[in-house]
Design a protein around this motif. Structure first.
Motif, PDB file in Angstrom:
ATOM      1  N   LEU A  92      31.973  44.932  54.006  1.00  0.00           N
ATOM      2  CA  LEU A  92      31.863  46.384  53.908  1.00  0.00           C
ATOM      3  C   LEU A  92      30.991  46.752  52.724  1.00  0.00           C
ATOM      4  O   LEU A  92      31.093  46.141  51.651  1.00  0.00           O
ATOM      5  N   MET A  93      30.119  47.718  52.927  1.00  0.00           N
ATOM      6  CA  MET A  93      29.272  48.206  51.840  1.00  0.00           C
ATOM      7  C   MET A  93      28.824  49.634  52.124  1.00  0.00           C
ATOM      8  O   MET A  93      28.866  50.098  53.262  1.00  0.00           O
ATOM      9  N   VAL A  94      28.409  50.320  51.072  1.00  0.00           N
ATOM     10  CA  VAL A  94      27.744  51.605  51.240  1.00  0.00           C
ATOM     11  C   VAL A  94      26.310  51.238  51.594  1.00  0.00           C
ATOM     12  O   VAL A  94      25.519  50.873  50.731  1.00  0.00           O
ATOM     13  N   SER A  95      26.008  51.283  52.891  1.00  0.00           N
ATOM     14  CA  SER A  95      24.712  50.792  53.371  1.00  0.00           C
ATOM     15  C   SER A  95      23.580  51.785  53.143  1.00  0.00           C
ATOM     16  O   SER A  95      22.440  51.393  52.952  1.00  0.00           O
ATOM     17  N   GLU A  96      23.923  53.071  53.186  1.00  0.00           N
ATOM     18  CA  GLU A  96      22.900  54.081  52.942  1.00  0.00           C
ATOM     19  C   GLU A  96      23.527  55.336  52.362  1.00  0.00           C
ATOM     20  O   GLU A  96      24.703  55.618  52.582  1.00  0.00           O
ATOM     21  N   ILE A  97      22.708  56.035  51.608  1.00  0.00           N
ATOM     22  CA  ILE A  97      23.117  57.314  51.023  1.00  0.00           C
ATOM     23  C   ILE A  97      22.026  58.324  51.351  1.00  0.00           C
ATOM     24  O   ILE A  97      20.865  58.136  50.982  1.00  0.00           O
ATOM     25  N   GLU A  98      22.418  59.352  52.086  1.00  0.00           N
ATOM     26  CA  GLU A  98      21.470  60.411  52.413  1.00  0.00           C
ATOM     27  C   GLU A  98      21.626  61.532  51.394  1.00  0.00           C
ATOM     28  O   GLU A  98      22.733  62.049  51.189  1.00  0.00           O
ATOM     29  N   LEU A  99      20.527  61.879  50.755  1.00  0.00           N
ATOM     30  CA  LEU A  99      20.493  62.977  49.798  1.00  0.00           C
ATOM     31  C   LEU A  99      19.804  64.166  50.439  1.00  0.00           C
ATOM     32  O   LEU A  99      18.714  64.027  50.995  1.00  0.00           O
ATOM     33  N   ARG A 100      20.457  65.323  50.370  1.00  0.00           N
ATOM     34  CA  ARG A 100      19.889  66.541  50.926  1.00  0.00           C
ATOM     35  C   ARG A 100      19.762  67.603  49.825  1.00  0.00           C
ATOM     36  O   ARG A 100      20.520  68.573  49.811  1.00  0.00           O
ATOM     37  N   PRO A 101      18.808  67.382  48.910  1.00  0.00           N
ATOM     38  CA  PRO A 101      18.635  68.385  47.858  1.00  0.00           C
ATOM     39  C   PRO A 101      18.005  69.656  48.405  1.00  0.00           C
ATOM     40  O   PRO A 101      17.149  69.602  49.286  1.00  0.00           O
ATOM     41  N   ASN A 129      17.715  53.353  41.810  1.00  0.00           N
ATOM     42  CA  ASN A 129      17.028  52.085  41.600  1.00  0.00           C
ATOM     43  C   ASN A 129      17.990  50.936  41.289  1.00  0.00           C
ATOM     44  O   ASN A 129      17.582  49.779  41.293  1.00  0.00           O
ATOM     45  N   SER A 130      19.246  51.246  41.015  1.00  0.00           N
ATOM     46  CA  SER A 130      20.228  50.232  40.637  1.00  0.00           C
ATOM     47  C   SER A 130      21.137  49.801  41.781  1.00  0.00           C
ATOM     48  O   SER A 130      21.877  48.831  41.636  1.00  0.00           O
ATOM     49  N   VAL A 131      21.124  50.539  42.886  1.00  0.00           N
ATOM     50  CA  VAL A 131      21.998  50.203  44.014  1.00  0.00           C
ATOM     51  C   VAL A 131      21.179  49.606  45.152  1.00  0.00           C
ATOM     52  O   VAL A 131      19.983  49.879  45.277  1.00  0.00           O
ATOM     53  N   LYS A 132      21.845  48.788  45.963  1.00  0.00           N
ATOM     54  CA  LYS A 132      21.111  48.216  47.092  1.00  0.00           C
ATOM     55  C   LYS A 132      21.249  49.037  48.366  1.00  0.00           C
ATOM     56  O   LYS A 132      20.670  48.696  49.390  1.00  0.00           O
ATOM     57  N   SER A 133      21.970  50.134  48.300  1.00  0.00           N
ATOM     58  CA  SER A 133      22.065  51.046  49.438  1.00  0.00           C
ATOM     59  C   SER A 133      20.686  51.630  49.739  1.00  0.00           C
ATOM     60  O   SER A 133      19.906  51.894  48.827  1.00  0.00           O
ATOM     61  N   ARG A 134      20.413  51.850  51.009  1.00  0.00           N
ATOM     62  CA  ARG A 134      19.176  52.527  51.406  1.00  0.00           C
ATOM     63  C   ARG A 134      19.336  54.003  51.049  1.00  0.00           C
ATOM     64  O   ARG A 134      20.334  54.630  51.397  1.00  0.00           O
ATOM     65  N   ILE A 135      18.361  54.561  50.349  1.00  0.00           N
ATOM     66  CA  ILE A 135      18.400  55.971  49.961  1.00  0.00           C
ATOM     67  C   ILE A 135      17.488  56.754  50.901  1.00  0.00           C
ATOM     68  O   ILE A 135      16.311  56.436  51.046  1.00  0.00           O
ATOM     69  N   ILE A 136      18.068  57.748  51.543  1.00  0.00           N
ATOM     70  CA  ILE A 136      17.317  58.607  52.464  1.00  0.00           C
ATOM     71  C   ILE A 136      17.224  59.985  51.819  1.00  0.00           C
ATOM     72  O   ILE A 136      18.245  60.587  51.488  1.00  0.00           O
ATOM     73  N   LEU A 137      16.013  60.463  51.640  1.00  0.00           N
ATOM     74  CA  LEU A 137      15.790  61.751  50.994  1.00  0.00           C
ATOM     75  C   LEU A 137      15.351  62.777  52.032  1.00  0.00           C
ATOM     76  O   LEU A 137      14.340  62.592  52.699  1.00  0.00           O
ATOM     77  N   ASN A 138      16.140  63.840  52.170  1.00  0.00           N
ATOM     78  CA  ASN A 138      15.824  64.939  53.091  1.00  0.00           C
ATOM     79  C   ASN A 138      15.894  66.260  52.327  1.00  0.00           C
ATOM     80  O   ASN A 138      16.862  67.011  52.445  1.00  0.00           O
ATOM     81  N   PRO A 139      14.849  66.547  51.555  1.00  0.00           N
ATOM     82  CA  PRO A 139      14.871  67.772  50.757  1.00  0.00           C
ATOM     83  C   PRO A 139      14.501  69.019  51.550  1.00  0.00           C
ATOM     84  O   PRO A 139      13.832  68.932  52.575  1.00  0.00           O
ATOM     85  N   SER A 140      14.945  70.150  51.040  1.00  0.00           N
ATOM     86  CA  SER A 140      14.471  71.422  51.563  1.00  0.00           C
ATOM     87  C   SER A 140      14.129  72.321  50.390  1.00  0.00           C
ATOM     88  O   SER A 140      14.760  72.248  49.336  1.00  0.00           O
ATOM     89  N   VAL A 141      13.096  73.112  50.578  1.00  0.00           N
ATOM     90  CA  VAL A 141      12.633  74.022  49.552  1.00  0.00           C
ATOM     91  C   VAL A 141      12.682  75.427  50.133  1.00  0.00           C
ATOM     92  O   VAL A 141      12.149  75.662  51.222  1.00  0.00           O
ATOM     93  N   CYS A 142      13.355  76.323  49.448  1.00  0.00           N
ATOM     94  CA  CYS A 142      13.487  77.710  49.898  1.00  0.00           C
ATOM     95  C   CYS A 142      12.863  78.633  48.860  1.00  0.00           C
ATOM     96  O   CYS A 142      12.883  78.338  47.675  1.00  0.00           O
TER      97      CYS A 142
END
Length: 145
Positions: A92-101, A129-142
């Protein structure tokens, strides 16, 4: 500026699946096994929540520094984060982290600059940069004057 830093914490078991996270500098935090696991406890911070939170917090603090250094005016910054736990190669691992800034800016003319700064901030984020989880960046600008 120094090149080496230490961040000391202590975790102490209280009872069942609950413990207390402490540091000599901060208020204690109750921590527990998340409710999705056997004997997990609902309503208490879990290591999974804290890991995902660390990535989101680091994005925010890095964004604040880069935005300030780039003279980017903005009205607000908010970031939802979703950590996915799954079995990978039998563990078990945190395989990915999706960021929605979501960044709110005062004028359309800052949209592209804001997008670049968010992307630069994620690439420079110490925790990402310190975790091996895949980082997914989905930003929005308003835009909101």
């Amino acid at each position: 500026m120094e090149e080496t830093f230490h961040y000391k914490v202590n975790v102490k078991w209280d009872e069942g699946r609950i413990g207390t996270l402490s540091s000599d500098k901060f208020t204690d935090i109750k921590v527990a096994t998340p409710p999705e696991f056997t004997k997990g406890v609902d309503g208490i911070w879990s290591p999974e929540h804290l890991l995902v939170s660390s990535v989101a917090i680091c994005l925010m603090t890095t964004f604040l520094a880069v935005a300030e250094n780039s003279s980017l005016p903005f009205n607000s910054f908010d970031c939802e984060a979703d950590g996915k736990v799954e079995k990978v190669e039998g563990k078990l691992m945190v395989s990915e982290i999706e960021l929605r800034p979501k960044v709110t800016i005062p004028d359309e003319k800052y949209r592209e600059k804001t997008q670049r700064i968010v992307e630069k901030s994620e690439k420079a984020c110490l925790i990402s940069n310190s975790v091996k989880s895949r980082i997914i960046l989905n930003p929005s600008v308003c835009v909101k004057a």
